[in-house]
Design a protein around this motif. Sequence first.
Motif, PDB file in Angstrom:
ATOM      1  N   PHE A   7       0.831  -1.204   0.000  1.00 41.56           N
ATOM      2  CA  PHE A   7       0.000   0.000   0.000  1.00 41.56           C
ATOM      3  C   PHE A   7       0.869   1.259   0.000  1.00 41.56           C
ATOM      4  O   PHE A   7       0.623   2.204  -0.768  1.00 41.56           O
ATOM      5  CB  PHE A   7      -0.917  -0.015   1.230  1.00 41.56           C
ATOM      6  CG  PHE A   7      -1.691   1.254   1.447  1.00 41.56           C
ATOM      7  CD1 PHE A   7      -2.855   1.518   0.733  1.00 41.56           C
ATOM      8  CD2 PHE A   7      -1.260   2.195   2.381  1.00 41.56           C
ATOM      9  CE1 PHE A   7      -3.562   2.690   0.942  1.00 41.56           C
ATOM     10  CE2 PHE A   7      -1.969   3.360   2.597  1.00 41.56           C
ATOM     11  CZ  PHE A   7      -3.121   3.613   1.872  1.00 41.56           C
ATOM     12  N   LEU A   8       1.906   1.262   0.833  1.00 42.98           N
ATOM     13  CA  LEU A   8       2.789   2.425   0.918  1.00 42.98           C
ATOM     14  C   LEU A   8       3.608   2.604  -0.354  1.00 42.98           C
ATOM     15  O   LEU A   8       3.896   3.735  -0.769  1.00 42.98           O
ATOM     16  CB  LEU A   8       3.704   2.303   2.138  1.00 42.98           C
ATOM     17  CG  LEU A   8       2.994   2.322   3.498  1.00 42.98           C
ATOM     18  CD1 LEU A   8       3.980   2.058   4.628  1.00 42.98           C
ATOM     19  CD2 LEU A   8       2.274   3.654   3.717  1.00 42.98           C
ATOM     20  N   LEU A   9       3.958   1.486  -0.992  1.00 44.48           N
ATOM     21  CA  LEU A   9       4.645   1.576  -2.286  1.00 44.48           C
ATOM     22  C   LEU A   9       3.760   2.262  -3.318  1.00 44.48           C
ATOM     23  O   LEU A   9       4.212   3.132  -4.070  1.00 44.48           O
ATOM     24  CB  LEU A   9       5.036   0.183  -2.783  1.00 44.48           C
ATOM     25  CG  LEU A   9       6.306  -0.458  -2.232  1.00 44.48           C
ATOM     26  CD1 LEU A   9       6.496  -1.843  -2.839  1.00 44.48           C
ATOM     27  CD2 LEU A   9       7.523   0.425  -2.498  1.00 44.48           C
ATOM     28  N   LEU A  14       7.391   5.293  -0.202  1.00 45.29           N
ATOM     29  CA  LEU A  14       8.538   4.430   0.066  1.00 45.29           C
ATOM     30  C   LEU A  14       9.091   3.912  -1.247  1.00 45.29           C
ATOM     31  O   LEU A  14       8.344   3.700  -2.207  1.00 45.29           O
ATOM     32  CB  LEU A  14       8.124   3.213   0.905  1.00 45.29           C
ATOM     33  CG  LEU A  14       7.990   3.329   2.424  1.00 45.29           C
ATOM     34  CD1 LEU A  14       7.628   1.967   2.983  1.00 45.29           C
ATOM     35  CD2 LEU A  14       9.242   3.860   3.070  1.00 45.29           C
ATOM     36  N   SER A  15      10.393   3.692  -1.293  1.00 42.80           N
ATOM     37  CA  SER A  15      10.983   3.006  -2.434  1.00 42.80           C
ATOM     38  C   SER A  15      11.018   1.507  -2.133  1.00 42.80           C
ATOM     39  O   SER A  15      10.897   1.089  -0.972  1.00 42.80           O
ATOM     40  CB  SER A  15      12.408   3.505  -2.685  1.00 42.80           C
ATOM     41  OG  SER A  15      13.261   3.093  -1.629  1.00 42.80           O
ATOM     42  N   ARG A  16      11.201   0.696  -3.158  1.00 41.36           N
ATOM     43  CA  ARG A  16      11.274  -0.748  -2.952  1.00 41.36           C
ATOM     44  C   ARG A  16      12.476  -1.114  -2.087  1.00 41.36           C
ATOM     45  O   ARG A  16      12.417  -2.055  -1.284  1.00 41.36           O
ATOM     46  CB  ARG A  16      11.348  -1.474  -4.301  1.00 41.36           C
ATOM     47  CG  ARG A  16      10.055  -1.392  -5.100  1.00 41.36           C
ATOM     48  CD  ARG A  16      10.040  -2.357  -6.276  1.00 41.36           C
ATOM     49  NE  ARG A  16       8.762  -2.291  -6.961  1.00 41.36           N
ATOM     50  CZ  ARG A  16       7.672  -2.952  -6.600  1.00 41.36           C
ATOM     51  NH1 ARG A  16       7.725  -3.731  -5.533  1.00 41.36           N
ATOM     52  NH2 ARG A  16       6.557  -2.843  -7.284  1.00 41.36           N
ATOM     53  N   GLU A  17      13.558  -0.384  -2.241  1.00 38.38           N
ATOM     54  CA  GLU A  17      14.753  -0.656  -1.447  1.00 38.38           C
ATOM     55  C   GLU A  17      14.495  -0.358   0.030  1.00 38.38           C
ATOM     56  O   GLU A  17      14.907  -1.109   0.921  1.00 38.38           O
ATOM     57  CB  GLU A  17      15.934   0.183  -1.948  1.00 38.38           C
ATOM     58  CG  GLU A  17      16.446  -0.212  -3.330  1.00 38.38           C
ATOM     59  CD  GLU A  17      15.529   0.256  -4.459  1.00 38.38           C
ATOM     60  OE1 GLU A  17      14.674   1.141  -4.204  1.00 38.38           O
ATOM     61  OE2 GLU A  17      15.656  -0.275  -5.579  1.00 38.38           O
ATOM     62  N   GLU A  18      13.816   0.765   0.298  1.00 36.94           N
ATOM     63  CA  GLU A  18      13.500   1.122   1.685  1.00 36.94           C
ATOM     64  C   GLU A  18      12.565   0.095   2.312  1.00 36.94           C
ATOM     65  O   GLU A  18      12.739  -0.306   3.471  1.00 36.94           O
ATOM     66  CB  GLU A  18      12.880   2.513   1.729  1.00 36.94           C
ATOM     67  CG  GLU A  18      13.857   3.639   1.419  1.00 36.94           C
ATOM     68  CD  GLU A  18      13.170   4.980   1.270  1.00 36.94           C
ATOM     69  OE1 GLU A  18      13.833   6.018   1.501  1.00 36.94           O
ATOM     70  OE2 GLU A  18      11.965   5.008   0.912  1.00 36.94           O
ATOM     71  N   LEU A  19      11.553  -0.333   1.554  1.00 37.74           N
ATOM     72  CA  LEU A  19      10.610  -1.323   2.076  1.00 37.74           C
ATOM     73  C   LEU A  19      11.324  -2.648   2.355  1.00 37.74           C
ATOM     74  O   LEU A  19      11.097  -3.280   3.402  1.00 37.74           O
ATOM     75  CB  LEU A  19       9.465  -1.543   1.091  1.00 37.74           C
ATOM     76  CG  LEU A  19       8.454  -2.622   1.485  1.00 37.74           C
ATOM     77  CD1 LEU A  19       7.804  -2.306   2.826  1.00 37.74           C
ATOM     78  CD2 LEU A  19       7.389  -2.790   0.404  1.00 37.74           C
ATOM     79  N   GLY A  41      13.488   6.316  10.177  1.00 35.15           N
ATOM     80  CA  GLY A  41      13.402   7.614   9.523  1.00 35.15           C
ATOM     81  C   GLY A  41      12.863   7.584   8.106  1.00 35.15           C
ATOM     82  O   GLY A  41      12.956   8.574   7.378  1.00 35.15           O
ATOM     83  N   TYR A  42      12.268   6.444   7.693  1.00 37.04           N
ATOM     84  CA  TYR A  42      11.692   6.385   6.350  1.00 37.04           C
ATOM     85  C   TYR A  42      10.411   7.224   6.251  1.00 37.04           C
ATOM     86  O   TYR A  42      10.099   7.776   5.199  1.00 37.04           O
ATOM     87  CB  TYR A  42      11.382   4.931   5.971  1.00 37.04           C
ATOM     88  CG  TYR A  42      12.601   4.053   5.845  1.00 37.04           C
ATOM     89  CD1 TYR A  42      13.693   4.448   5.071  1.00 37.04           C
ATOM     90  CD2 TYR A  42      12.676   2.829   6.497  1.00 37.04           C
ATOM     91  CE1 TYR A  42      14.825   3.653   4.951  1.00 37.04           C
ATOM     92  CE2 TYR A  42      13.799   2.015   6.379  1.00 37.04           C
ATOM     93  CZ  TYR A  42      14.860   2.440   5.609  1.00 37.04           C
ATOM     94  OH  TYR A  42      15.981   1.644   5.487  1.00 37.04           O
ATOM     95  N   LEU A  43       9.680   7.286   7.357  1.00 38.01           N
ATOM     96  CA  LEU A  43       8.457   8.098   7.410  1.00 38.01           C
ATOM     97  C   LEU A  43       8.389   8.783   8.763  1.00 38.01           C
ATOM     98  O   LEU A  43       8.836   8.234   9.781  1.00 38.01           O
ATOM     99  CB  LEU A  43       7.207   7.225   7.230  1.00 38.01           C
ATOM    100  CG  LEU A  43       6.917   6.652   5.839  1.00 38.01           C
ATOM    101  CD1 LEU A  43       5.739   5.698   5.910  1.00 38.01           C
ATOM    102  CD2 LEU A  43       6.647   7.761   4.840  1.00 38.01           C
ATOM    103  N   LYS A  44       7.794   9.972   8.783  1.00 40.93           N
ATOM    104  CA  LYS A  44       7.534  10.657  10.043  1.00 40.93           C
ATOM    105  C   LYS A  44       6.140  10.268  10.531  1.00 40.93           C
ATOM    106  O   LYS A  44       5.284   9.883   9.747  1.00 40.93           O
ATOM    107  CB  LYS A  44       7.627  12.175   9.856  1.00 40.93           C
ATOM    108  CG  LYS A  44       9.025  12.658   9.501  1.00 40.93           C
ATOM    109  CD  LYS A  44       9.047  14.168   9.358  1.00 40.93           C
ATOM    110  CE  LYS A  44      10.457  14.664   9.023  1.00 40.93           C
ATOM    111  NZ  LYS A  44      10.495  16.140   8.853  1.00 40.93           N
ATOM    112  N   GLU A  45       5.941  10.383  11.837  1.00 41.90           N
ATOM    113  CA  GLU A  45       4.653   9.978  12.400  1.00 41.90           C
ATOM    114  C   GLU A  45       3.497  10.741  11.767  1.00 41.90           C
ATOM    115  O   GLU A  45       2.453  10.155  11.466  1.00 41.90           O
ATOM    116  CB  GLU A  45       4.650  10.175  13.917  1.00 41.90           C
ATOM    117  CG  GLU A  45       5.479   9.141  14.670  1.00 41.90           C
ATOM    118  CD  GLU A  45       5.293   9.233  16.161  1.00 41.90           C
ATOM    119  OE1 GLU A  45       4.744  10.251  16.646  1.00 41.90           O
ATOM    120  OE2 GLU A  45       5.688   8.271  16.867  1.00 41.90           O
TER     121      GLU A  45
END
Length: 227
Positions: A7-9, A14-19, A41-45
């Motif tokens: 869903f986030l992709l 998010l990138s695939r590498e980050e996920l 740190g990939y996403l903030k709250e």
Amino acid sequence: MQGLGDFLLKKGVLSREELAAALRLQRLTRKKLEEVLVEQGYLKEDQLWPLLAEFLQLPLLSLEGLKTSPQLAESLPRSLAQKHNLVPLSVQNGEILLGCAGPVNPAVLENLRRLTGKKVMLGFLPPPELERAREAIYQDAPVEEALPEGEGEVVPEQAAQILDSILKKALNMRASDVHLEPEPEFLRVRFRIDGWLRTVEQLPLELAPPLISRIKVLGRMNIAERR
């Protein structure tokens, strides 16, 4: 059904590498994916909460304007609120609004409907706010006494409502017998219809003691006697 990562992709946050990196770390730490995403740190709250609400298909709730009252604390036992990570936010017009921080099993919602006698509505409440709300709502509520095998979670009035619902269903289905059968992980409810025993419901195991006590009361039996 797509997972949170997919869903986030699709949302492009998010990138695939980050996920992939977050999923590897999740497997190692056994934390929730959303916790890992924030910690790394990939996403903030403030980015994550609206996305989680959308993923769960729930309205995003806020504590702004929340008024605590004894009615809120009485609407849902503290033990159940903690067990299922919920918090009651309002009770009006035959409805109870519960804040949650993640998916809630439909069977849990059905059992809460029976316990409260109200239509159960859900909304997503960010975990830090959910904790603050629960502390505020239950701070003046009496501490529930610890009773064996979950008996403290369901009050007699709630057990009576659940049993009444089961018996009405049995009458509607023309059942001759009603069987309550505790299993290792749930309470099985079976009806004998036309000579055959049929499973009609699976309830939380903690409902067994109060339901059995309620049946003993109706049968004028000694509720303290156990076999």
